[in-house]
Design a protein around this motif. Structure first.
Motif, PDB file in Angstrom:
ATOM      1  N   SER A   1       0.831  -1.198   0.000  1.00  0.00           N
ATOM      2  CA  SER A   1       0.000   0.000   0.000  1.00  0.00           C
ATOM      3  C   SER A   1       0.870   1.254   0.000  1.00  0.00           C
ATOM      4  CB  SER A   1      -0.914   0.004   1.220  1.00  0.00           C
ATOM      5  OG  SER A   1      -0.148  -0.107   2.415  1.00  0.00           O
ATOM      6  N   ALA A   2       0.248   2.386  -0.254  1.00  0.00           N
ATOM      7  CA  ALA A   2       0.950   3.677  -0.311  1.00  0.00           C
ATOM      8  C   ALA A   2       1.641   3.964   1.021  1.00  0.00           C
ATOM      9  CB  ALA A   2      -0.037   4.789  -0.636  1.00  0.00           C
ATOM     10  N   GLY A   3       2.843   4.510   0.930  1.00  0.00           N
ATOM     11  CA  GLY A   3       3.609   4.838   2.119  1.00  0.00           C
ATOM     12  C   GLY A   3       4.634   3.794   2.485  1.00  0.00           C
ATOM     13  N   PHE A   4       4.503   2.594   1.918  1.00  0.00           N
ATOM     14  CA  PHE A   4       5.475   1.538   2.202  1.00  0.00           C
ATOM     15  C   PHE A   4       6.444   1.452   1.027  1.00  0.00           C
ATOM     16  CE2 PHE A   4       7.207  -2.733   2.227  1.00  0.00           C
ATOM     17  CZ  PHE A   4       7.443  -2.974   3.571  1.00  0.00           C
ATOM     18  N   THR A   5       7.734   1.593   1.301  1.00  0.00           N
ATOM     19  CA  THR A   5       8.746   1.562   0.249  1.00  0.00           C
ATOM     20  C   THR A   5       9.944   0.718   0.674  1.00  0.00           C
ATOM     21  OG1 THR A   5       9.749   3.591   1.111  1.00  0.00           O
ATOM     22  CG2 THR A   5       8.115   3.843  -0.651  1.00  0.00           C
ATOM     23  N   TYR A   6      10.627   0.156  -0.326  1.00  0.00           N
ATOM     24  CA  TYR A   6      11.866  -0.577  -0.062  1.00  0.00           C
ATOM     25  C   TYR A   6      12.599  -0.760  -1.384  1.00  0.00           C
ATOM     26  CZ  TYR A   6       9.805  -4.886  -1.959  1.00  0.00           C
ATOM     27  OH  TYR A   6       9.245  -5.822  -2.784  1.00  0.00           O
ATOM     28  N   ALA A   7      13.847  -1.213  -1.297  1.00  0.00           N
ATOM     29  CA  ALA A   7      14.663  -1.464  -2.489  1.00  0.00           C
ATOM     30  C   ALA A   7      15.254  -2.870  -2.398  1.00  0.00           C
ATOM     31  CB  ALA A   7      15.777  -0.431  -2.594  1.00  0.00           C
ATOM     32  N   PHE A   8      15.466  -3.480  -3.581  1.00  0.00           N
ATOM     33  CA  PHE A   8      16.089  -4.798  -3.614  1.00  0.00           C
ATOM     34  C   PHE A   8      17.024  -4.885  -4.808  1.00  0.00           C
ATOM     35  CE2 PHE A   8      12.669  -5.430  -6.627  1.00  0.00           C
ATOM     36  CZ  PHE A   8      13.180  -6.330  -7.555  1.00  0.00           C
ATOM     37  N   SER A   9      17.989  -5.803  -4.690  1.00  0.00           N
ATOM     38  CA  SER A   9      18.947  -6.046  -5.763  1.00  0.00           C
ATOM     39  C   SER A   9      18.647  -7.394  -6.406  1.00  0.00           C
ATOM     40  CB  SER A   9      20.378  -6.038  -5.224  1.00  0.00           C
ATOM     41  OG  SER A   9      21.283  -6.470  -6.218  1.00  0.00           O
ATOM     42  N   ALA A  10      18.380  -7.363  -7.697  1.00  0.00           N
ATOM     43  CA  ALA A  10      18.051  -8.597  -8.413  1.00  0.00           C
ATOM     44  C   ALA A  10      19.253  -9.520  -8.543  1.00  0.00           C
ATOM     45  CB  ALA A  10      17.502  -8.261  -9.792  1.00  0.00           C
ATOM     46  N   SER A  11      20.453  -8.990  -8.416  1.00  0.00           N
ATOM     47  CA  SER A  11      21.649  -9.808  -8.588  1.00  0.00           C
ATOM     48  C   SER A  11      22.163 -10.372  -7.268  1.00  0.00           C
ATOM     49  CB  SER A  11      22.760  -8.979  -9.248  1.00  0.00           C
ATOM     50  OG  SER A  11      23.100  -7.863  -8.438  1.00  0.00           O
ATOM     51  N   ALA A  12      21.609  -9.934  -6.147  1.00  0.00           N
ATOM     52  CA  ALA A  12      22.056 -10.425  -4.844  1.00  0.00           C
ATOM     53  C   ALA A  12      21.568 -11.847  -4.621  1.00  0.00           C
ATOM     54  CB  ALA A  12      21.552  -9.505  -3.743  1.00  0.00           C
ATOM     55  N   PRO A  13      22.180 -12.606  -3.721  1.00  0.00           N
ATOM     56  CA  PRO A  13      21.737 -13.977  -3.446  1.00  0.00           C
ATOM     57  C   PRO A  13      20.320 -14.001  -2.893  1.00  0.00           C
ATOM     58  CG  PRO A  13      23.920 -13.560  -2.523  1.00  0.00           C
ATOM     59  CD  PRO A  13      23.379 -12.240  -2.950  1.00  0.00           C
TER      60      PRO A  13
END
Length: 639
Positions: free
Chosen positions: A544-556
């Motif tokens: 939902s709105a207000g929730f954010t994060y980042a991820f790396s597709a190349s990480a294990p």
């Protein structure tokens, strides 16, 4: 099948108000006749309790209040008789001709036709049933389901045995498509009356509109607010609802605990109940005043009571289930559990039930399996009327025990003639539903799509998640801080312009209820990491709105999310802090491979998801100011 065990010393819950009269009569009978003191007996069950198992090839018989052992003729293998008993005096029977009349069959055949999780699916469902593997290794599937075909299959199976009972293991109604749901599931009850359903155990979705409404499903009458939307009266169910573990007070249950049927002098008991955790997936007002008791304890407490009535054959119809291995065929039992069998709550339940239980008809997980667990036949027939489980029982006329039990999941194919009366009923409601389905509930400025971008974001998923958050954000409705939507729960786009009720319902046809629960920040991180599976599969949740994060597709796998990037309204999520999280009840129970949801505490049931979406569209859009598509900026994809 194993022989029934001696009577248990467990003290059971007393019978419901529906059964008290019978219990009183039974008690008076025992009082007048003085019970079974000393060597006296009333029936063969008393002998088995007091004397233990009979000698080999004999059985207990109560004659003149005394226990006697009589020899039993055991038929040779493949005797060729329908009932598995010898045809005395016939050349191929293997028995000598004694010159005496045939004493008749010593067993009786009973057929139980079972299904589960029908969810008001009157029209043909979209899903297919896996039937095998093609030469190229690909799956072979077949279209299945549709109540008009379902009715024909039931009728054809019923015709094979006059001793037939049709049972359903919960969620017959609730979470229904528009054709049934719009009319408070009256169409489904009417269809099942035509088909000849006998018994249904309550499931969690039976309580979607509350216990009072469920009682109306049984007794009939028009809806207290909407009236009879089809223009005529509603007769109620001709079949019985059962609710052994749903208490309304001390020694009282919402519906009868069980139903006993007699076939050629042999009694069979059907105990019906739902899962103990039903309140976790239902709006609190829907189960107010009800107590949901432990499934195993409920059944085991009833066994002595049934034994006193001369019942040895016991079938449990329960809305609880298991999980087979993905790709299993409908009559397999493969899974991640012990010995390579299915896993899930039904396994522990089967092992905990008294050995007097012979068959368990299960549901809830929408899976198909055909198992023997702890000596008990355990079945489930997928969902939406795509399968019917044909359970064939051979019962001893002398003892009432189940001699043999076999099950077969039958696919409800569409290559059979539809049942005219059922088809007429469906057509009637199709004509009635059209104007109601066209009711406008909102406007969108551009098409909301299920399709995701490279980071796994979708505009429709975000809007649905936002609607779930808004519906559960008030403190008295859950106090949610974030909501997650599963992509598999979205079945169709919502086109630009007017949004009708039918369109909104089509995109969320499951009628899942919302559940708000507590997770720690560390658990939220684990939840996000579960989006990438060791198998290579990816299943991205829509926040939902207000929730954010980042991820790396190349990480294990297991280390793709940057913990420092997880934020709620710009504030970093602390691993040790607790947060209120909303998901539909499917996810909240660990569905789609997210077991972290199942670890959530302080659960509170909420609104149905489609109602939450309608309320959100009404509040945030108009013809002059349609709802804009949300920006795809909640999940950041890193190298």
């Amino acid at each position: 099948m194993p022989q029934a065990t001696p009577r248990s010393s467990l003290q059971g819950a007393r019978p419901s108000v529906f059964l008290l009269a019978g219990a009183f009569v039974t008690g008076m009978f025992l009082f007048v006749h003085g019970g079974c003191g000393g060597d006296e007996c009333q029936d063969a069950a008393d002998c088995r309790e007091d004397k233990g198992p009979p000698a080999s090839n004999t059985e207990w018989v109560c004659e003149d209040k005394r226990c006697e052992q009589h020899s039993v003729q055991v038929p040779p293998p493949d005797s060729g008789t329908d009932a598995g008993t010898p045809d005395s005096g016939m050349p191929d029977s293997g028995m000598p001709d004694s010159g005496t009349p045939d004493a008749g069959p010593t067993t009786v055949s009973v057929q139980v036709l079972a299904f589960n999780d029908f969810h008001g699916q009157l029209e043909e469902p979209a899903g297919q049933i896996l039937t095998g593997v093609a030469p190229d290794g690909g799956p072979v599937r077949v279209n299945a389901g549709g109540v008009t075909y379902f009715a024909r299959h039931i009728a054809a199976l019923r015709a094979t045995n006059p001793n037939t009972v049709v049972v359903a293991a919960g969620d017959l109604i609730g979470a229904s498509p528009l054709l049934s749901g719009l009319f408070h599931d009256e169409p489904t009850v009417e269809a099942m009356n035509l088909i000849g359903l006998d018994l249904v155990a309550v499931g969690n979705h039976e309580f979607d509109e509350g216990s009072t409404e469920l009682l109306r499903m049984q007794s009939g009458g028009c809806h207290p607010v909407d009236g009879c939307l089809d223009g005529d009266g509603f007769p109620g169910a001709k079949f019985k609802f059962l609710a052994a573990n749903v208490a309304t007070g001390v020694d009282r249950t919402l519906f009868p605990r069980y139903d006993v049927r007699e076939f050629e002098g042999v009694k069979v008991a059907f105990i019906g109940m739902t899962l103990e955790d039903t309140p976790e997936s239902v709006i609190p007002t829907g189960v107010a005043g009800l107590t949901f008791k432990d499934e195993v304890q409920t059944v085991n407490a009833l066994v002595p009571e049934l034994r006193r009535q001369g019942v040895e054959a016991i079938i449990v119809v329960v809305h609880q289930g298991g999980i087979p291995t993905s790709g299993s065929l409908v009559n397999e039992c493969k899974g991640a559990g012990a010995d390579g069998l299915i896993s899930g709550a039904i396994v522990g339940l089967a092992k905990g039930l008294n050995d007097a239980v012979d068959v368990i008809v299960s549901g809830h997980t929408h899976q198909a399996y055909n198992c023997v667990i702890d000596g008990k036949v355990v079945t489930s027939a997928s969902s939406m009327g795509q399968l019917v489980t044909d359970i064939d029982l051979t019962l001893s006329k002398a003892t009432g025990d189940v001699v043999e039990a076999r099950a077969n999941n039958v696919i409800v194919t569409r290559d059979v003639q539809e049942v005219d009366a059922v088809k007429e009923l469906v057509t009637k409601y199709q004509e009635l539903v059209t104007p109601r389905a066209n009711r406008v509930i909102g406007w969108v400025s551009q098409t909301l799509r299920t399709q995701t971008d490279s980071a796994g974001q979708s505009t429709l998923g975000f809007v649905i998640a936002d609607s779930h958050l808004e519906a559960t954000k008030p403190a008295n409705l859950g106090g949610a801080q974030v909501a997650f939507m599963n992509p598999g729960g979205m079945r169709a786009n919502i086109a630009q312009g007017e949004v009708t009720y039918g369109e909104a319902f089509t995109t969320q046809p499951f009628g899942n209820s919302l559940v708000t629960l507590t997770l720690t920040g560390a658990q939220i991180e684990q939840l996000l990491e579960r989006q990438w599976r060791p198998s290579g599969a990816t299943l991205m949740l829509l926040p939902s709105a207000g929730f954010t994060y980042a991820f790396s597709a190349s990480a294990p796998i297991g280390s793709r999310v940057d913990p420092a990037s997880i934020r709620i309204n710009g504030v970093p999520v602390s691993p040790t802090a607790e947060y209120r999280v909303t998901a539909n009840n499917y996810l909240a129970s660990g569905g789609d491979g997210f077991p972290v949801f199942a670890e959530g505490t302080n659960r509170l049931g909420g609104a149905v998801d489609s109602d939450a979406l309608e309320a959100y569209l009404k509040a945030h859009s108009s013809m002059a100011s349609p709802l804009p598509a949300p920006a795809l900026n909640r999940i950041t994809l890193l190298p």
